[in-house]
Each structure stands twice: as C-alpha cells, then as structure tokens.
Design a protein around this motif. Structure first.
Motif, PDB file in Angstrom:
ATOM      1  N   UNK A   1       0.836  -1.206   0.000  1.00 36.92           N
ATOM      2  CA  UNK A   1       0.000   0.000   0.000  1.00 36.92           C
ATOM      3  C   UNK A   1       0.868   1.252   0.000  1.00 36.92           C
ATOM      4  N   UNK A   2       0.270   2.380  -0.370  1.00 35.09           N
ATOM      5  CA  UNK A   2       0.979   3.658  -0.291  1.00 35.09           C
ATOM      6  C   UNK A   2       1.324   3.936   1.177  1.00 35.09           C
ATOM      7  N   UNK A   3       2.587   4.323   1.412  1.00 38.45           N
ATOM      8  CA  UNK A   3       3.001   4.644   2.773  1.00 38.45           C
ATOM      9  C   UNK A   3       3.528   3.451   3.547  1.00 38.45           C
ATOM     10  N   UNK A   4       3.646   2.296   2.876  1.00 32.04           N
ATOM     11  CA  UNK A   4       4.169   1.088   3.525  1.00 32.04           C
ATOM     12  C   UNK A   4       5.314   0.517   2.702  1.00 32.04           C
ATOM     13  N   UNK A   5       6.001  -0.442   3.301  1.00 30.92           N
ATOM     14  CA  UNK A   5       7.093  -1.093   2.599  1.00 30.92           C
ATOM     15  C   UNK A   5       7.165  -2.559   2.957  1.00 30.92           C
ATOM     16  N   UNK A   6       7.951  -3.268   2.150  1.00 28.16           N
ATOM     17  CA  UNK A   6       8.122  -4.709   2.295  1.00 28.16           C
ATOM     18  C   UNK A   6       9.607  -4.961   2.519  1.00 28.16           C
ATOM     19  N   UNK A   7       9.976  -5.629   3.603  1.00 24.16           N
ATOM     20  CA  UNK A   7      11.402  -5.797   3.904  1.00 24.16           C
ATOM     21  C   UNK A   7      11.738  -7.247   4.262  1.00 24.16           C
ATOM     22  N   UNK A   8      13.025  -7.564   4.147  1.00 27.09           N
ATOM     23  CA  UNK A   8      13.525  -8.923   4.399  1.00 27.09           C
ATOM     24  C   UNK A   8      14.832  -8.822   5.155  1.00 27.09           C
ATOM     25  N   UNK A   9      14.923  -9.505   6.262  1.00 23.22           N
ATOM     26  CA  UNK A   9      16.109  -9.418   7.117  1.00 23.22           C
ATOM     27  C   UNK A   9      17.287 -10.159   6.487  1.00 23.22           C
ATOM     28  N   UNK A  10      18.491  -9.734   6.886  1.00 21.81           N
ATOM     29  CA  UNK A  10      19.718 -10.371   6.405  1.00 21.81           C
ATOM     30  C   UNK A  10      19.684 -11.864   6.692  1.00 21.81           C
ATOM     31  N   UNK A  11      20.136 -12.640   5.708  1.00 20.37           N
ATOM     32  CA  UNK A  11      20.302 -14.085   5.832  1.00 20.37           C
ATOM     33  C   UNK A  11      19.005 -14.884   5.884  1.00 20.37           C
ATOM     34  N   UNK A  12      17.853 -14.218   5.745  1.00 19.03           N
ATOM     35  CA  UNK A  12      16.653 -14.994   5.436  1.00 19.03           C
ATOM     36  C   UNK A  12      16.916 -15.660   4.089  1.00 19.03           C
ATOM     37  N   UNK A  13      16.032 -16.552   3.696  1.00 21.38           N
ATOM     38  CA  UNK A  13      16.202 -17.257   2.426  1.00 21.38           C
ATOM     39  C   UNK A  13      16.542 -16.260   1.292  1.00 21.38           C
ATOM     40  N   UNK A  14      17.718 -16.428   0.697  1.00 20.74           N
ATOM     41  CA  UNK A  14      18.108 -15.618  -0.455  1.00 20.74           C
ATOM     42  C   UNK A  14      18.618 -14.224  -0.140  1.00 20.74           C
ATOM     43  N   UNK A  15      18.692 -13.873   1.149  1.00 17.53           N
ATOM     44  CA  UNK A  15      19.116 -12.504   1.504  1.00 17.53           C
ATOM     45  C   UNK A  15      20.633 -12.421   1.712  1.00 17.53           C
TER      46      UNK A  15
END
Ligand SMILES: [Zn+2]
Length: 275
Positions: free
Chosen positions: A195-209
């Motif tokens: 949504x507008x005003x939000x983001x999607x994030x992934x922590x270091x070393x999660x799958x593929x990070x």
C-alpha cells in the motif's frame, strides 16, 4: 500535429515486437486518464545490516554477505499483484497488476510476472518471482560478479514508510498482510502487494538474503539492490528503483572483511566519482 506523430511512431511499433507490447500497455493505462490511473511508485532502500556468515562448518565452508533489503511504495496508488492459474496447471500462476483509477473500474495490466509455490524448509507459499534483485559488481563494471538466488517474494505492508515524501495519502492501516496462501498449493488465485506509505522488507540471511563472497578477489565492489528491474510493473517513476553501497572487500588469514565506503540511494552506480 497529433496525426504527424502517430504517422512517425507507427513504423517503429511495427518493427519492434517487444516495444510494441510496451507501448500498447502504456497506452492502455494512459487512456484510462479520465479515470486517472493511480500507479504505485516503488523506492528501493539502500542495503542495510550487512553481516558475514559461513554456509556450514569446516575449512571449505563458503562465506556469504547477508543484508537487509526493503522496498517502499510512495506513489499515487497501491501495488496490487493478483496471481491466477488454470486448474490443470500445478505450482505456478500468471501475475497481473491491478491499477486503481479515480472514478473508474480498476485497470488490469496482464502478465507482469509469475508466482511459484515454493517449498522451503521453514515455509511453503506462493512467491512472486524476480520482484527485487541483488548483485555484487566489481567497481567500474556493469556486469554482476555474483547474483542472488532468491526464490521470490511474498509482498506485504510490513513497515510504515517515514523517510520519503508520499505522492498521496498513506493507507490508514495495513491492507496486505496475508501469508500468500501459506500451505495452500491448491489455490487458484492469490493476492499480494504494498500500500501507499508502507514497505516490504527482508532481514539479512533470510532465504536468499545474501551473496556469496568466496571466490571473489580483494577490491572494491558495488552491492546493488534493484526492484522491478525488468520494468514490467507499472509505476510513476523508475528512477528510484535501484540503490547501492560501495564496499571494500579484503581477505585476511582466509577470512573476508567488508567495509562500507559509500551509501548511494537512487542509483546502482555507487562506484561513480562524486561530483
Ligand atoms: Zn516466502
């Protein structure tokens, strides 16, 4: 005047198959202009939380550089991805982008990507492929020395974007918080987005990070994070889809050391001299 333009453009459209498709798509979104299209604007955040780990134990276990990645939506409307599959097709869905329009029915941009039902040790659900890409490039080079092997993304409203100005009002509450069909390979459709005003994030070393460091020689590298690299998702602005870090990699006693030399929002060329 308009006629002259069309006359000039037409031969190009006929000559270039791929471009013709892109033009038709763009035209479709633009022709919705009376009910103006409310497109998202994805912003790639600068890689963060760098951490060096080893995959396994023993003297030959490879080293990897882990990192957090994040993509925010600061645009006029939400990024909405709808996957669908015919009943006979197992494990993959075609992905469409659904675009809100002022006072008009939503527009569908067909075939912006694919989803796959991923079986990983800790979770099983539908992933959108290739949404965000990570690579290490040797400074001064455009080709990747190492590319990510991430299996895809379950997009959602995971954090509130506060660092960038928004083009329209933020959604009052998170909208996309589903598990992307967790444990449901039989689903015929799945929906995810930001949504507008939000983001999607992934922590270091999660799958593929992470990216593999073993095999790279000492020197300067650019760690590039790039969302929507193939530009199949329609946005208001593609100029903020990449962010990068300039890194110094050194090996000491067989162990890698990584130092951040520069942070570069809005570009994949952190190796360019600052003017
Ligand atoms: Zn997942």
């Amino acid at each position: 005047m308009k006629r002259v333009l069309i006359w000039r453009v037409l031969p190009v459209v006929v000559a270039l198959g791929a471009s013709a498709v892109a033009l038709v798509m763009a035209g479709r979104t633009a022709s919705a202009a009376d009910g103006a299209a409310r497109l998202p604007d994805l912003v790639q955040q600068v890689p963060r939380d760098l951490v060096i780990t080893r995959a396994g134990s023993g003297p030959k276990a490879p080293y990897a550089l882990g990192f957090r990645s994040a993509v925010s939506n600061v645009g006029d409307g939400p990024l909405v991805i709808e996957g669908h599959r015919p009943g006979g097709q197992v494990g993959t869905m075609a992905a469409d982008q659904v675009v809100d329009r002022d006072g008009s029915p939503k527009a569908i941009v067909a075939g912006v990507g694919r989803l796959r039902y991923v079986l990983s040790p800790d979770h099983r659900h539908w992933h959108l492929l290739g949404f965000d890409r990570y690579e290490l490039r040797r400074a001064g080079q455009r080709v990747a020395a190492v590319r990510d092997r991430k299996t895809g993304f379950c997009l959602g409203d995971r954090y509130i974007e506060s660092a960038h100005a928004l083009r329209s009002a933020a959604a009052p509450a998170p909208v996309f918080s589903s598990g992307c069909g967790l444990g449901e390979p039989q689903l015929l459709g799945v929906s995810e987005g930001i949504s507008v005003g939000y983001g999607d994030n992934y922590a270091a070393n999660l799958e593929g990070q992470y990216l593999r460091l073993s095999g790279l020689s000492s020197g300067r590298y650019v760690l590039v994070h790039q969302v929507n690299a193939d530009r199949r998702l329609h946005e208001t602005d593609y100029g903020n889809d990449a962010a990068s870090l300039l890194l110094q990699l050194r090996w000491r006693m067989g162990q890698p050391l990584v130092r951040i030399l520069r942070r570069c929002p809005g570009t994949d060329r952190c190796d360019r001299p600052v003017v």
